[in-house]
Design an enzyme around this catalytic site. Structure first.
Site, PDB file in Angstrom:
ATOM      1  N   LYS A 209     -38.684 -71.364   6.415  1.00  0.00           N
ATOM      2  CA  LYS A 209     -38.292 -72.703   5.972  1.00  0.00           C
ATOM      3  C   LYS A 209     -37.153 -73.235   6.838  1.00  0.00           C
ATOM      4  O   LYS A 209     -37.194 -74.348   7.327  1.00  0.00           O
ATOM      5  CB  LYS A 209     -37.876 -72.633   4.499  1.00  0.00           C
ATOM      6  N   GLU A 215     -33.749 -62.139  10.568  1.00  0.00           N
ATOM      7  CA  GLU A 215     -34.842 -61.176  10.723  1.00  0.00           C
ATOM      8  C   GLU A 215     -36.045 -61.836  11.383  1.00  0.00           C
ATOM      9  O   GLU A 215     -36.655 -61.285  12.316  1.00  0.00           O
ATOM     10  CB  GLU A 215     -35.274 -60.631   9.357  1.00  0.00           C
ATOM     11  N   GLY A 270     -38.231 -71.163  -1.426  1.00  0.00           N
ATOM     12  CA  GLY A 270     -38.905 -70.096  -0.692  1.00  0.00           C
ATOM     13  C   GLY A 270     -39.833 -69.266  -1.557  1.00  0.00           C
ATOM     14  O   GLY A 270     -40.998 -69.027  -1.228  1.00  0.00           O
ATOM     15  N   ARG A 271     -39.329 -68.822  -2.714  1.00  0.00           N
ATOM     16  CA  ARG A 271     -40.142 -67.923  -3.550  1.00  0.00           C
ATOM     17  C   ARG A 271     -41.219 -68.668  -4.331  1.00  0.00           C
ATOM     18  O   ARG A 271     -41.989 -68.040  -5.069  1.00  0.00           O
ATOM     19  CB  ARG A 271     -39.239 -67.106  -4.478  1.00  0.00           C
ATOM     20  N   GLU A 356     -34.496 -63.095  -8.267  1.00  0.00           N
ATOM     21  CA  GLU A 356     -33.739 -64.044  -7.441  1.00  0.00           C
ATOM     22  C   GLU A 356     -33.541 -65.357  -8.200  1.00  0.00           C
ATOM     23  O   GLU A 356     -32.577 -66.074  -7.972  1.00  0.00           O
ATOM     24  CB  GLU A 356     -34.455 -64.296  -6.106  1.00  0.00           C
ATOM     25  N   HIS A 387     -49.279 -41.259 -13.360  1.00  0.00           N
ATOM     26  CA  HIS A 387     -49.039 -39.908 -12.857  1.00  0.00           C
ATOM     27  C   HIS A 387     -47.664 -39.792 -12.227  1.00  0.00           C
ATOM     28  O   HIS A 387     -47.408 -38.866 -11.462  1.00  0.00           O
ATOM     29  CB  HIS A 387     -50.131 -39.539 -11.843  1.00  0.00           C
ATOM     30  N   LYS A 515     -25.329 -61.636   4.050  1.00  0.00           N
ATOM     31  CA  LYS A 515     -25.820 -62.171   5.336  1.00  0.00           C
ATOM     32  C   LYS A 515     -24.650 -62.489   6.250  1.00  0.00           C
ATOM     33  O   LYS A 515     -24.665 -62.176   7.440  1.00  0.00           O
ATOM     34  CB  LYS A 515     -26.621 -63.461   5.101  1.00  0.00           C
TER      35      LYS A 515
END
Ligand code: G6Q
Length: 551
Positions: A209, A215, A270-271, A356, A387, A515
């Site tokens: 965005k 990253e 974003g999410r 978030e 399991h 950040k």
């Protein structure tokens, strides 16, 4: 808990508080015995999904109280404000309109009086046409070869949704390129993907965005270097890189032609962005028709959320059950257990969506929220989880509510497998509820011929109280439409819980500090002057720096 806070002081909250002890004491199994109609009473349907919350510690007065609280907290008005394009994200001054991304052609949605649908539709059509061109082999690499691999480079909201959806829908994807995802700045991620690919047949989708995320920019830069090192000329970048972003200037500065950029808007968080051009990788994986079906499934849930009365409204009910478990019964986490291997990334996706959005302790009014907010969200697909960590769910010292998510029809042709999967899902919710009494253990062990003393030694270990709550969400299948409805269900659940707690679900200031600090520490690791640190941080930097210098 402060009684003055508008939430905890509200009449509905005050009426709910005394119901807590009964909820904890009355066995769920007993509730079913007392009320033959319980399963029907606490099951709701919408947008093709079924939500059975009858195995939650909820009864008539509790649900009535929770619904009254939703009304007192103005959930309906807040929902309508969001759907109308008002700036319901005040700390960033933004509207929140992911619903517009899946709205039909004729929807009338505006921000500050400006209709958003023309732009939404224009980008959607351009992006879907591009995806189809790649899938058909019309969009080719620089040397004329068709694209066989797509690498989505993005992180957080620009990764988790597309990654989860591509994996969930892979079985019905049809012929198309293979989609890979690289998010982590850890070079292992990019290196392991690139090692399998050929530059001439690879397309990179750089999804960001802001187009400034460390990253993503690091990975995109390394990907471009790999392309050029693979023998392609600088001019080939235009055929092998496209961008999804709101930042045309940065896209252009990176060297991607903005003719190959697919935009979106600041009102897409974003999410909440997999429905926008951020979903390009999904469209590349499943095609335009599949992507439209995904949007339509989400839109059906939007309509349900907007129109269904609160007592039959799936997102509202899911939110209220979650709040009851968190704030009144004190359960600190929520396990997401999809009984569908293709939904393996759903827990991680929901982890971001919920944690978030609602992992906050200050309300919109700037004051602390006086009650616990978002629980820890975690999980794994069944039956694998059975399991592994299900032991804790059945006998651990914390009660962990579970959302079981079960598509009824599989996307494969192995019906015997599916029958076993479904049986296990249903069995787990029952086992969590009924537990195992000492009498049942004694009867079983004595039937197996164990001596009495041995039986008594084992009884405490093999007994469990049950009464552990869960909800079951049934999907008709794992189609794009059903997945769209499921994801929108949780998006709106998050909104409702944010409204109840009075927090802004749409900002994420908590991730900023780390950040900023990382930028300074990266400079130090590259040989820059030492910053002011505590002794632990300074020692860690020193040790890492000498290892980096030596390598
Ligand atoms: C999501 C968050 C966050 C964001 C990433 C990537 O709601 O804001 O996960 O999506 O940090 O950001 P960019 O898309 O700007 O690279």
């Amino acid at each position: 808990m402060s009684p003055e806070h508008p939430l905890s002081a509200s009449p509905a909250w005050q009426a709910l508080a005394p119901l807590r002890s009964r909820a904890l004491e009355l066995l769920l199994a007993r509730r079913f015995a007392d009320d033959p109609d319980r399963a029907r009473r606490y099951t709701a349907t919408g947008a093709g999904l079924t939500l059975d919350f009858s195995k939650q510690a909820i009864d008539g007065p509790t649900l009535a109280g929770l619904l009254a609280m939703a009304r007192e907290r103005g959930v309906e008005a807040l929902r309508d404000a969001m759907l109308a394009g008002q700036r319901v994200n005040p700390t960033e001054g933004r509207a929140v309109l992911h619903v517009a991304l899946r709205a039909p052609l004729d929807a009338q949605i505006a921000v500050d009086g400006v209709a958003v649908m023309p732009d939404v539709l224009a980008v959607r059509e351009r992006m879907l046409a591009f995806a189809e061109a790649v899938r058909r082999g019309d969009w080719r690499g620089h040397g004329g070869e068709p694209i066989r691999d797509v690498v989505n480079i993005g992180i957080g909201g620009s990764d988790l949704g597309p990654r989860m959806a591509c994996e969930a829908l892979a079985a019905g994807a049809g012929a198309g390129p293979c989609i890979h995802f690289v998010s982590n700045v850890d070079g292992h991620a990019l290196a392991s993907v690139l090692a399998r690919l050929k530059p001439q047949t690879t397309l990179f989708v750089i999804a960001s965005k802001t187009f400034t995320t460390l990253e993503t920019m690091r990975n995109a830069t390394s990907a471009r270097a790999w392309l050029l090192a693979g023998g392609l000329p600088e001019g080939a970048v235009a055929r092998h890189f496209v961008a999804v972003s709101t930042n045309a200037a940065a896209v252009s500065a990176f060297g991607i032609d903005t003719a190959h950029m697919f935009g979106f808007w600041d009102w897409v968080g974003g999410r909440f962005s997999m429905w926008s051009a951020v979903g390009l990788s999904i469209a590349l994986a499943i095609g335009a028709e599949g992507f439209r079906a995904l949007l339509d499934g989400a839109h059906q849930m939007d309509r349900h959320f907007a129109e269904a009365p609160l007592e039959a409204n799936l997102p509202v009910l899911l939110a209220l059950v979650g709040l009851w478990n968190r704030d009144f019964l004190g359960y600190p986490s929520l396990c997401i257990a999809p009984y569908a291997e293709p939904l393996a990334r759903l827990p991680a996706y929901l982890q971001q969506l919920e944690m978030e959005s609602n992992g906050k302790s200050v309300g919109l009014d700037g004051h602390p929220v006086p009650v616990p907010t978002c629980p820890v969200i975690w999980g794994e697909p069944g039956t694998n989880g059975q399991h592994a960590f299900f032991q804790l769910l059945h006998q651990g010292t914390d009660v962990v509510p579970v959302d079981f998510i079960l598509p009824l029809r599989p996307s494969h042709g192995l019906p015997d497998h599916h029958r076993l999967l479904v049986a296990n899902c249903i069995a787990q919710s029952k086992a969590l509820m009924v537990g195992r009494s000492a009498e049942a253990v004694r009867a079983e062990l004595s039937g197996a011929g164990l001596p009495a003393a041995e039986i008594e030694r084992l009884v405490p270990h093999r007994t469990f109280a049950g009464n552990r709550p869960s909800s079951t969400i049934l999907l008709p299948d794992l189609s794009p439409r059903a997945l769209g409805a499921l994801v929108a269900l949780y998006e709106h659940k998050v909104f409702v819980q944010g409204a109840l707690w009075g927090i802004n679900s749409f900002d994420q200031w908590g991730v900023e500090l780390g950040k900023q600090l990382a930028g300074g520490i990266a400079d130090e690791l590259a040989g820059g002057p030492a910053g002011a640190h505590d002794a632990s941080t300074a020692a860690l930097i020193a040790q890492a720096r000498s290892a980096l210098d030596a390598s």
